[in-house]
Design an enzyme around this catalytic site. Structure first.
Site, short mmCIF file in Angstrom:
data_model
loop_
_atom_site.label_atom_id
_atom_site.label_comp_id
_atom_site.label_asym_id
_atom_site.label_seq_id
_atom_site.Cartn_x
_atom_site.Cartn_y
_atom_site.Cartn_z
N GLY A 15 1.59 59.06 6.40
CA GLY A 15 0.33 58.33 6.50
C GLY A 15 0.50 57.00 7.23
N GLU A 174 -23.76 49.17 4.22
CA GLU A 174 -23.63 48.82 5.64
C GLU A 174 -24.29 49.89 6.52
OE1 GLU A 174 -19.77 45.92 5.17
OE2 GLU A 174 -19.42 47.84 6.08
N ASP A 305 -4.37 53.30 -1.26
CA ASP A 305 -5.41 53.99 -2.05
C ASP A 305 -4.84 55.01 -3.03
OD1 ASP A 305 -7.39 52.63 -0.77
OD2 ASP A 305 -8.32 54.37 0.20
C1 LIG Z 1 -16.22 54.06 5.76
C2 LIG Z 1 -15.23 53.17 5.06
C3 LIG Z 1 -15.44 51.79 5.02
C4 LIG Z 1 -14.52 50.96 4.38
N1 LIG Z 1 -14.76 49.61 4.37
C5 LIG Z 1 -13.83 48.79 3.82
C6 LIG Z 1 -14.00 47.38 3.87
O1 LIG Z 1 -15.00 46.88 4.40
N2 LIG Z 1 -13.04 46.59 3.33
C7 LIG Z 1 -11.92 47.12 2.74
O2 LIG Z 1 -11.04 46.37 2.30
N3 LIG Z 1 -11.73 48.46 2.67
C8 LIG Z 1 -12.66 49.30 3.20
N4 LIG Z 1 -12.48 50.65 3.13
C9 LIG Z 1 -11.33 51.17 2.40
C10 LIG Z 1 -10.04 51.06 3.20
O3 LIG Z 1 -10.26 51.58 4.50
C11 LIG Z 1 -8.94 51.83 2.48
O4 LIG Z 1 -8.78 51.25 1.21
C12 LIG Z 1 -7.64 51.75 3.24
O5 LIG Z 1 -7.77 52.44 4.46
C13 LIG Z 1 -6.51 52.38 2.43
O6 LIG Z 1 -5.34 52.34 3.20
P1 LIG Z 1 -4.26 53.49 3.05
O7 LIG Z 1 -3.14 53.12 3.95
O8 LIG Z 1 -3.95 53.71 1.61
O9 LIG Z 1 -4.98 54.81 3.55
P2 LIG Z 1 -5.64 55.14 4.96
O10 LIG Z 1 -5.89 53.91 5.73
O11 LIG Z 1 -6.78 56.04 4.66
O12 LIG Z 1 -4.51 55.97 5.71
C14 LIG Z 1 -4.08 57.23 5.28
C15 LIG Z 1 -3.41 57.94 6.46
O13 LIG Z 1 -2.76 59.10 5.98
C16 LIG Z 1 -2.98 60.17 6.86
N5 LIG Z 1 -2.84 61.41 6.09
C17 LIG Z 1 -3.46 61.72 4.92
N6 LIG Z 1 -3.04 62.92 4.47
C18 LIG Z 1 -2.16 63.38 5.36
C19 LIG Z 1 -1.39 64.57 5.46
N7 LIG Z 1 -1.43 65.53 4.51
N8 LIG Z 1 -0.59 64.74 6.53
C20 LIG Z 1 -0.53 63.79 7.51
N9 LIG Z 1 -1.22 62.65 7.46
C21 LIG Z 1 -2.03 62.44 6.40
C22 LIG Z 1 -4.37 59.93 7.41
O14 LIG Z 1 -4.56 60.57 8.65
C23 LIG Z 1 -4.40 58.40 7.52
O15 LIG Z 1 -3.97 57.96 8.79
C24 LIG Z 1 -13.36 51.51 3.77
C25 LIG Z 1 -13.15 52.89 3.82
C26 LIG Z 1 -14.06 53.71 4.46
C27 LIG Z 1 -13.82 55.20 4.52
#
Ligand SMILES: Cc1cc2nc3c(=O)[nH]c(=O)nc-3n(C[C@H](O)[C@H](O)[C@H](O)COP(=O)(O)OP(=O)(O)OC[C@H]3O[C@@H](n4cnc5c(N)ncnc54)[C@H](O)[C@@H]3O)c2cc1C
Length: 427
Positions: A15, A174, A305
């Site tokens: 990820g 939003e 997350d």
């Molecule tokens: C529409 C929207 C609006 C948001 N607005 C806000 C905001 O205003 N402020 C805020 O703080 N947060 C916001 N968030 C939440 C924030 O984007 C997330 O909390 C954050 O992205 C989490 O980061 P992460 O690295 O845990 O996961 P992510 O950023 O989701 O990254 C996960 C990655 O893992 C990859 N992945 C997943 N499963 C697999 C697999 N099986 N094989 C290969 N790759 C995989 C995905 O492709 C992705 O690139 C928003 C989310 C969304 C959807």
């Protein structure tokens, strides 16, 4: 996967979202081999997805190539791969392009939409977690109006112009605000032969206030802003089903709509082999200790997350937002390097920088730990913070220019049906 074994320990990161990239940057140029896996070859800035869905930004401006982020790190290997499962006994990650062994494994797979087991809602609703999904929504919104022009049946035409957004967290609020602005400034000019006043934007929230994770003042003000923009805010109302035609609720209010956007919840994107009951908790998240180590494992960490780090202040884990993901990635990177040098790891301490949401032009709400404010200044703060956290100078410039252009011209030029979307619908 054609990745050589070296004398350096191998860290496999699944990820490349906020958490994975923040960790990768910390490990850059260090004496570790890092293998990055993601199903996309770009990092997505999810907070601005709603602007892609509503034609305010081109998708490229909120995406950034992962290879470019790590291009100067000598021991980095990125592979475009969909991870299917993990075998912790063999220390092996299985993907659609082959298997790879790890010394340390980092799960940073983020979250996915939670339909709470409702297959019909999952089938017929629109979601907005990825760029392709946002483009689908953009196409569908525009296709609805193109189709509405051709239909003489009034009920069906209104259903095409009736939008139901379920879930009034920042995403729902939003998106509702952006749709209201299109209704006001763009659609009447684009479709002069359609009665755009019939367009309805319904924001449905199960609890008694919108933006429930923010202060009461922010909730109230955001609701006022939405009402000013003509959004119908429904509180204490739960959508219980959607069959592609009618959205039914727990009361006698039902919506006939061609477009239901589901932003009512997310759950951890777990991976097969690492979905044991003893460490998966509420929201499908993996229980981790203060060093992000997954419960019951010595070499598997979870970030962002997907990770649930319980503490007195956060009994259900940190909020599923960008900041905890970024900060956890940074802390784990430092800790892994400390461990390699035989030093003790430092526990993660979350620095809550606050939260914010924008409703539209000059309208935003900001809750900082010691200061809460709303209105024009909040809107500028919202824009500045989002520009600051976008990856890449070019992206920042393009987004900034787009915003200035849209502000001056009351426009959103990316209202394009590039890739037609055919929704499964009963209508
Ligand atoms: C529409 C929207 C609006 C948001 N607005 C806000 C905001 O205003 N402020 C805020 O703080 N947060 C916001 N968030 C939440 C924030 O984007 C997330 O909390 C954050 O992205 C989490 O980061 P992460 O690295 O845990 O996961 P992510 O950023 O989701 O990254 C996960 C990655 O893992 C990859 N992945 C997943 N499963 C697999 C697999 N099986 N094989 C290969 N790759 C995989 C995905 O492709 C992705 O690139 C928003 C989310 C969304 C959807």
């Amino acid at each position: 996967m054609n990745i050589p074994r070296t004398s350096f320990p191998r860290v496999v990161i699944i990820g490349c979202g906020f958490a994975g990239i923040s960790l990768a940057k910390e490990l850059g140029k260090q004496e570790v081999q890092v293998v990055l896996l993601d199903r996309h070859n770009y990092h997505t800035f999810q907070p601005l997805l709603y602007q892609v869905s509503t034609g305010g930004l081109e998708p490229d401006s909120i995406a950034y190539p992962i290879r470019k982020i790590v291009k100067n790190y000598p021991n980095f290997y990125f592979r475009l791969a969909n991870v299917a499962s993990v075998d912790p006994e063999k220390k092996c990650v299985c993907t659609d392009i082959g298997d790879i062994n790890y010394d340390k494994l980092i799960i940073a797979t983020g979250s996915k939409t939670n339909f709470f087991g409702n297959a019909s809602i999952e089938k017929y609703s629109m979601v907005m977690k990825t760029i392709p999904q946002s483009l689908n929504l953009r196409s569908l919104i525009l296709e609805n109006f193109e189709q509405a022009l051709l239909i003489s049946d009034l009920e069906e035409r209104n259903a095409l112009m009736n939008f139901v957004i379920v879930g009034a967290g920042p995403t729902g609020v939003e998106l509702a605000g952006a749709l209201a602005e299109i209704k006001k400034g763009i659609l009447p000019k684009d479709y002069p032969d359609l009665d755009i006043r019939q367009m309805k934007i319904n924001l449905v929230q199960g609890s008694d206030r919108i933006l429930p994770a923010m202060s009461e003042k922010a909730s109230e003000k955001a609701e006022d802003y939405l009402q000013e923009l003509g959004v119908e805010v429904w509180k204490d109302l739960r959508v219980t089903n959607y069959d592609g035609d009618w959205a039914t609720t727990n009361s006698d209010i039902n919506f006939k709509t061609a477009t239901l956007i589901w932003s009512a919840g997310v759950k951890g994107a777990t991976i097969a082999g690492l979905d044991g009951e003893d460490f998966i908790v509420r929201g499908n998240r993996m229980v981790v200790n203060e060093f992000n180590l997954v419960k019951g494992f010595k070499d598997i960490y979870a970030l962002g997350d997907i990770a649930c780090m319980k503490s007195e202040l956060y009994p259900f884990g940190h909020p599923m937002m960008a900041q905890p993901a970024i900060q956890q990635g940074k802390n784990l990177g430092k800790n892994l390097l400390r461990e390699i040098k035989g030093k003790e790891m430092k526990p993660f301490v979350y620095n809550d920088k606050g939260s914010m949401a924008t409703v539209g032009r000059n309208k935003a709400v900001v809750d900082l730990p010691n200061f809460k404010f709303q209105g024009v200044f909040a809107w500028f703060v919202w824009m500045f913070v989002h520009l600051f956290f976008l990856i890449g100078f070019r992206n920042r410039m393009i987004v900034f220019i787009n915003w200035v252009y849209n502000y001056i011209r009351f426009d959103r030029e990316a209202r394009l049906i590039i890739r037609p979307y055919k929704k499964t619908r009963k209508l």
